[in-house]
Scaffold this motif. Structure first.
Motif, PDB file in Angstrom:
ATOM      1  N   PRO A 147      -0.788  46.130  52.687  1.00 11.02           N
ATOM      2  CA  PRO A 147      -0.249  45.556  51.448  1.00 11.02           C
ATOM      3  C   PRO A 147      -0.887  44.198  51.161  1.00 11.02           C
ATOM      4  O   PRO A 147      -1.273  43.471  52.071  1.00 11.02           O
ATOM      5  CB  PRO A 147       1.247  45.421  51.751  1.00 11.02           C
ATOM      6  N   ARG A 148      -0.999  43.884  49.883  1.00  8.91           N
ATOM      7  CA  ARG A 148      -1.584  42.603  49.472  1.00  8.91           C
ATOM      8  C   ARG A 148      -0.472  41.587  49.195  1.00  8.91           C
ATOM      9  O   ARG A 148       0.589  41.938  48.702  1.00  8.91           O
ATOM     10  CB  ARG A 148      -2.424  42.770  48.209  1.00  8.91           C
ATOM     11  N   ASP A 149      -0.800  40.326  49.479  1.00  3.19           N
ATOM     12  CA  ASP A 149       0.144  39.269  49.115  1.00  3.19           C
ATOM     13  C   ASP A 149      -0.209  38.744  47.723  1.00  3.19           C
ATOM     14  O   ASP A 149      -1.105  39.266  47.062  1.00  3.19           O
ATOM     15  CB  ASP A 149       0.171  38.153  50.167  1.00  3.19           C
ATOM     16  N   ARG A 150       0.475  37.720  47.266  1.00  2.00           N
ATOM     17  CA  ARG A 150       0.235  37.184  45.917  1.00  2.00           C
ATOM     18  C   ARG A 150      -1.190  36.679  45.730  1.00  2.00           C
ATOM     19  O   ARG A 150      -1.723  36.685  44.634  1.00  2.00           O
ATOM     20  CB  ARG A 150       1.210  36.041  45.629  1.00  2.00           C
ATOM     21  N   SER A 151      -1.807  36.225  46.819  1.00  4.75           N
ATOM     22  CA  SER A 151      -3.172  35.702  46.740  1.00  4.75           C
ATOM     23  C   SER A 151      -4.222  36.804  46.803  1.00  4.75           C
ATOM     24  O   SER A 151      -5.406  36.544  46.672  1.00  4.75           O
ATOM     25  CB  SER A 151      -3.423  34.722  47.888  1.00  4.75           C
ATOM     26  N   TYR A 207      -4.727  38.743  49.486  1.00  6.04           N
ATOM     27  CA  TYR A 207      -5.108  39.028  50.863  1.00  6.04           C
ATOM     28  C   TYR A 207      -4.315  40.219  51.390  1.00  6.04           C
ATOM     29  O   TYR A 207      -3.126  40.359  51.113  1.00  6.04           O
ATOM     30  CB  TYR A 207      -4.851  37.816  51.769  1.00  6.04           C
ATOM     31  N   ARG A 208      -4.989  41.054  52.161  1.00  7.81           N
ATOM     32  CA  ARG A 208      -4.313  42.193  52.771  1.00  7.81           C
ATOM     33  C   ARG A 208      -3.691  41.763  54.093  1.00  7.81           C
ATOM     34  O   ARG A 208      -4.236  40.947  54.814  1.00  7.81           O
ATOM     35  CB  ARG A 208      -5.275  43.341  53.014  1.00  7.81           C
ATOM     36  N   HIS A 209      -2.559  42.352  54.417  1.00 11.61           N
ATOM     37  CA  HIS A 209      -1.882  42.104  55.685  1.00 11.61           C
ATOM     38  C   HIS A 209      -1.786  43.433  56.428  1.00 11.61           C
ATOM     39  O   HIS A 209      -1.383  44.444  55.856  1.00 11.61           O
ATOM     40  CB  HIS A 209      -0.492  41.505  55.453  1.00 11.61           C
ATOM     41  N   TYR A 210      -2.172  43.404  57.695  1.00  9.77           N
ATOM     42  CA  TYR A 210      -2.216  44.611  58.505  1.00  9.77           C
ATOM     43  C   TYR A 210      -1.248  44.497  59.665  1.00  9.77           C
ATOM     44  O   TYR A 210      -1.120  43.458  60.288  1.00  9.77           O
ATOM     45  CB  TYR A 210      -3.626  44.834  59.050  1.00  9.77           C
TER      46      TYR A 210
END
Length: 110
Positions: free
Chosen positions: A22-26, A28-31
């Protein structure tokens, strides 16, 4: 190659192997830990000589439940044999190189 974050190397894999977090507001993907485990599995399979297509097919079969526990065990047992053979071959190469180095050191002393 090995000192880099393995998740940053996902761009080199085929789209079927790409892991999307999933992507954050900026943007960036988080794994999560499962994503890291999958990337490590892909890296190990590449080292063993699997093509990316073979890895993708194996992951599909593995994750879909098409492989029984017995089939998964067989795959692991076969790969352990392959790894042991590679280790033996690498030890032979190391012995050869050490011998050559010793011979060069003797020549240097003369």
């Amino acid at each position: 190659i090995f000192d880099r974050n393995p998740l940053s190397q996902m761009v080199s894999f085929r789209p079927a192997l790409t892991i999307k977090g999933p992507r954050d507001r900026s943007g960036y993907r988080h794994y999560g830990p499962q994503s890291l485990e999958r990337v490590q599995l892909i890296q190990h399979a590449k080292v063993l000589g699997f093509t990316l297509g073979e890895i993708g097919a194996l992951l599909d079969d593995w994750e879909s439940g098409r492989l029984s526990i017995a089939e998964k065990q067989t795959i692991f047992r076969e790969k352990i044999v392959d790894v042991e053979q590679r280790i033996a071959a690498l030890k032979a190469v190391r012995t050869y190189l050490e011998d050559k180095l010793k011979r060069l050191e003797v020549v240097t002393l003369l």
